[in-house]
Design a protein around this motif. Sequence first.
Motif, PDB file in Angstrom:
ATOM      1  N   ARG A 299      -5.640   4.973  -3.142  1.00  0.00           N
ATOM      2  CA  ARG A 299      -6.599   3.886  -3.378  1.00  0.00           C
ATOM      3  C   ARG A 299      -7.362   4.192  -4.659  1.00  0.00           C
ATOM      4  O   ARG A 299      -7.352   5.329  -5.162  1.00  0.00           O
ATOM      5  CB  ARG A 299      -7.552   3.727  -2.198  1.00  0.00           C
TER       6      ARG A 299
ATOM      7  N   ASP B   8      -9.167  -1.662  -1.791  1.00  0.00           N
ATOM      8  CA  ASP B   8      -8.917  -0.649  -2.821  1.00  0.00           C
ATOM      9  C   ASP B   8      -7.496  -0.094  -2.728  1.00  0.00           C
ATOM     10  O   ASP B   8      -6.942   0.379  -3.729  1.00  0.00           O
ATOM     11  CB  ASP B   8      -9.899   0.514  -2.693  1.00  0.00           C
ATOM     12  N   ALA B   9      -6.925  -0.109  -1.529  1.00  0.00           N
ATOM     13  CA  ALA B   9      -5.609   0.498  -1.291  1.00  0.00           C
ATOM     14  C   ALA B   9      -4.474  -0.520  -1.321  1.00  0.00           C
ATOM     15  O   ALA B   9      -3.347  -0.201  -0.943  1.00  0.00           O
ATOM     16  CB  ALA B   9      -5.610   1.229   0.056  1.00  0.00           C
TER      17      ALA B   9
ATOM     18  N   SER C  19       0.854  -1.184   0.000  1.00  0.00           N
ATOM     19  CA  SER C  19       0.000   0.000   0.000  1.00  0.00           C
ATOM     20  C   SER C  19       0.883   1.223   0.000  1.00  0.00           C
ATOM     21  O   SER C  19       2.012   1.198   0.510  1.00  0.00           O
ATOM     22  CB  SER C  19      -0.936   0.005   1.207  1.00  0.00           C
TER      23      SER C  19
END
Length: 464
Positions: free
Chosen positions: A390, A410-411, A378
């Motif tokens: 993200r 999403d990230a 991330s």
Amino acid sequence: MDATGPHPSRRRILGMAAALPIAGTGALALGAGTARAATDAAYVMCYFTESPDMLAANYGLHLAVSTDGLEWTPLNQNNPVATPTAGSGGLRDPFVLRKQDGTFVVLATDLLGTDWSYVSQYIHVWDSTDLRTFTGYRRMKLHDMNTHSWAPEAYWDASRGRYGVIYSAVNSSGHNVIMVNHTSDFVTASSPQVFFDPGYDVIDGDLAVGVNGVNYLYFKKNSTLVGARSTSLDPGSFTEFSTAVSHGGTEAPTLVRSLTSGSTWYLWGDTWSPNGVFYAWRSSSLAAGTWTALNQRTYTQPLNSKHCGIHPITMAEYGNLLAKWGTPAWNRLKSYNYPDRYVRHADFVGRIDAYAFDPYADSQWKLVPGLADSSGVSFQSVNYPTRYLRHHDYALRLDESDGTSTFTADATFHRTAGLADASWASFRSYNNPTRYIRHYDYALRIDPVSTATERQDATFRVGY
């Protein structure tokens, strides 16, 4: 130095005061005239920092290291490792030389910031055995003239048994020339002499000494980089010979000889503005005086670096410097097909923009274990550490976590070999595994990738 080119008013001010800069900031003279270790296998770069809005302005001594002289790792988190305490209290245009006894000396312009009206007849000097500690700080006086002593560089003059120190000053005719003093100890210096004066403004001299019996001097002429040569180091003996190179207002030439191919040379140049973008050229023959521009994919300057000096070091010294100062806790991501651009956030939107820019911290990322899968990665913002990059509706933006599994997914991305170049990197979405981070119209998003252009759009270099 930045005082010529688009700034004729500065020349007039200094001309009246003196009646300008040499970036000897970095000669890499790997001939008979410079001491070097038999096992040199890496490089050290010294520099100061500025950025377009001066958020990065720091006039202390910065260091970076490299194994190839092209990709650089800043030391001490890109913070200074030494700072002047006398004179102006700041430096520009630092230079490192390995002396004949194997230890180092560091020289620099006595100038804090961009007060071009400041006149100093002195330069900053440090001694160092290993570039990890800096001792004996002092200023060395070079002349009594009412002009500056800008961008000093030193070399060993075997015929004189002393070191030469070249620098920029204004002569009696009111234009910039390169001066020289000689010294045995970098404490006191002989009377100054004019080293190079072709009759027009020249600044930023950089020497390669004893290359197949010839000495080469590169300098700034009308915002271009030009070379002169001589078979001696006598003042007045150099004559211009090379083809000029430039990329806009280019200054601060720095010659770097490859440690793996003795016939290969690199020429670095800096843009005059606070942007401080470095460009590099390559030649297979220093004697030919012709250069080919390198693609910016092949080199990366330290963040916000200005007016550098480069010198070879041993692999042991390279390792010791990394052990002492550490590598940055952050990374930058360079675009493969737009290598002048870096991944950043702007108004919390992910995009790629041309270096240099402010706030520069928008391009600094901590690559942490993936929030949804620790085998992934991330992207945590350095200047907004509660926010992560993200995707949302396939567009990338910088958001704070809402604590949901959707956000963490999403990230999260999986790093793979670069789709356009396996030595680079690509990033596949964790929860949309057929899509990769790529840029489109400079904005970042996740998309399926199939064409050659898309693969290039989705390829990045993770560096500093």
